[in-house]
Design an enzyme around this catalytic site. Structure first.
Site, PDB file in Angstrom:
ATOM      1  CG  HIS A  73      -1.752   1.183   1.428  1.00  0.00           C
ATOM      2  ND1 HIS A  73      -3.113   1.195   1.206  1.00  0.00           N
ATOM      3  CD2 HIS A  73      -1.443   2.456   1.847  1.00  0.00           C
ATOM      4  CE1 HIS A  73      -3.605   2.390   1.460  1.00  0.00           C
ATOM      5  NE2 HIS A  73      -2.598   3.173   1.862  1.00  0.00           N
ATOM      6  CD  GLU A  74       1.967   3.769   3.691  1.00  0.00           C
ATOM      7  OE1 GLU A  74       2.403   4.798   3.145  1.00  0.00           O
ATOM      8  OE2 GLU A  74       0.891   3.738   4.324  1.00  0.00           O
ATOM      9  CG  HIS A 118       0.306   6.044  -0.691  1.00  0.00           C
ATOM     10  ND1 HIS A 118      -0.797   6.585  -1.317  1.00  0.00           N
ATOM     11  CD2 HIS A 118      -0.154   5.428   0.426  1.00  0.00           C
ATOM     12  CE1 HIS A 118      -1.874   6.300  -0.605  1.00  0.00           C
ATOM     13  NE2 HIS A 118      -1.517   5.607   0.454  1.00  0.00           N
ATOM     14  CG  ASP A 140      -4.399   6.840   1.757  1.00  0.00           C
ATOM     15  OD1 ASP A 140      -3.420   7.498   2.153  1.00  0.00           O
ATOM     16  OD2 ASP A 140      -4.374   5.597   1.629  1.00  0.00           O
TER      17      ASP A 140
END
Length: 341
Positions: free
Chosen positions: A54-55, A58, A149
């Protein structure tokens, strides 16, 4: 040092906080002792793997927009991408922010494929749990409240039509409302919701304050805020003489100079309990942290916060030219904030 690097992905260091290592060790000890199933321990591990992915999503999109990524840090509460300030271009912030939740949704869809084709037994149960975890992470991160987010996505949408500070204020206030509703709900259903509400409320306020400071101080130099020609003390002055100056001038800290050269800095805290017969050079801080007068105020404030300092001597061409304090910066912020209201 509170974290350890385990590997890098596309040049981005992945670090584990020591508290995270302790948590994982605790989980597997429980599994070994039979208090926790091995499948559940593995699933918890995979949850943190999805957090890393997930990170990374980003970070990958942020890199495409020229944002530097320092590292990704795994904490017991989740992951944090240590990146420079997210671009204030609404489209870029939107793309960076939505990348994480979309990645979780994509992983959930991929996990659903074998289930649709008849996966059975323990494997199907495990896959179903993993699918649910990814969907929950996506939904949670899409809550329109900082620091999730969803709060940044909402700000990006609002900032396309409104002033950036106003867009942040609206998104922050909405986040606080959601946080209060969560906390109230938690009183009746689940105490954990109170903790999440508290986390969201603090995050929303911190995001607004950080945005307000960086926006209002953008382009402002130390020379625009500092106190010029500050009162200085001589290293051979006694503590009594220095205290007399402090009570007369009503400042809490003073540069110490000799023959025009900066020798140190001394504060009221340094000398308040010292013998009155000692000299300033005996109690001053000799290793002085300074800033240049052409630096941005945001950099000076970051240095003060990081080193827990109340003021910094300002230098130009190696000579003392002023002093900047938190009070100077707060005063400037208040004045500039009134202009925007």
């Amino acid at each position: 040092m509170t974290s350890v690097k385990i590997f890098s992905v596309s040049g981005i260091p992945i670090e584990l906080d020591f508290s995270f290592l302790l948590l994982m060790l605790f989980i597997y000890i429980l599994a070994y002792l039979g208090f926790l199933s091995v499948n559940l321990a593995v699933l918890i591990t995979l949850v943190f793997v999805t957090v890393v992915i997930h990170e990374l999503a980003h970070s990958y999109v942020a890199l495409r927009f020229g944002v530097k990524i320092k590292s990704i840090l795994l904490l017991p509460i989740g992951g944090v991408s240590r990146m420079e300030e997210i671009p204030r271009i609404p489209r870029q912030e939107f793309m960076i922010s939505i990348a994480g939740p979309l990645t979780n949704i994509l992983m959930a869809l991929i996990t659903a494929v074998p289930l649709l084709f008849g996966l059975k037994g323990a494997a199907a149960s495990f896959a179903g749990d993993f699918l649910a975890v990814n969907l929950l992470l996506a939904i949670f991160n899409l809550i329109p409240a900082f620091p999730m987010d969803g709060g940044r996505i909402l700000r990006a949408i609002l900032a396309a039509r409104l002033n950036y500070i106003r867009a942040t204020r609206i998104a922050s206030n909405l986040g606080k409302i959601i946080a209060v509703l969560m906390a109230v709900t938690g009183l009746f259903y689940n105490f954990f919701l109170i903790l999440i509400g508290f986390f969201i409320y603090i995050g929303a306020e911190q995001e607004y304050q950080a945005t307000l400071i960086s926006s209002l101080l953008e382009g402002v130099r130390v020379a625009d805020v500092m106190t010029e020609n500050p009162v200085t003390l001589h290293p051979h002055m006694t503590v009594k003489e220095a205290l007399d100056v402090m009570f007369r001038e009503k400042h809490m800290g003073y540069p110490v100079t000799e023959a025009g050269e900066l020798r140190g800095i001394v504060t009221f805290h340094d000398i308040s309990d010292a013998s009155r017969d000692l000299r300033v050079e005996d109690v001053m801080t000799g290793d002085v942290v300074t800033v240049r007068d052409d630096e941005e105020v945001t950099g000076a404030l970051e240095k003060m916060n990081r080193l827990q300092l109340g003021r910094l001597p300002v230098m130009r061409d190696g000579k003392l030219t002023g002093i900047i304090s938190r009070t100077d910066i707060v005063r400037t912020l208040n004045l500039m904030n009134k202009k925007t209201e």
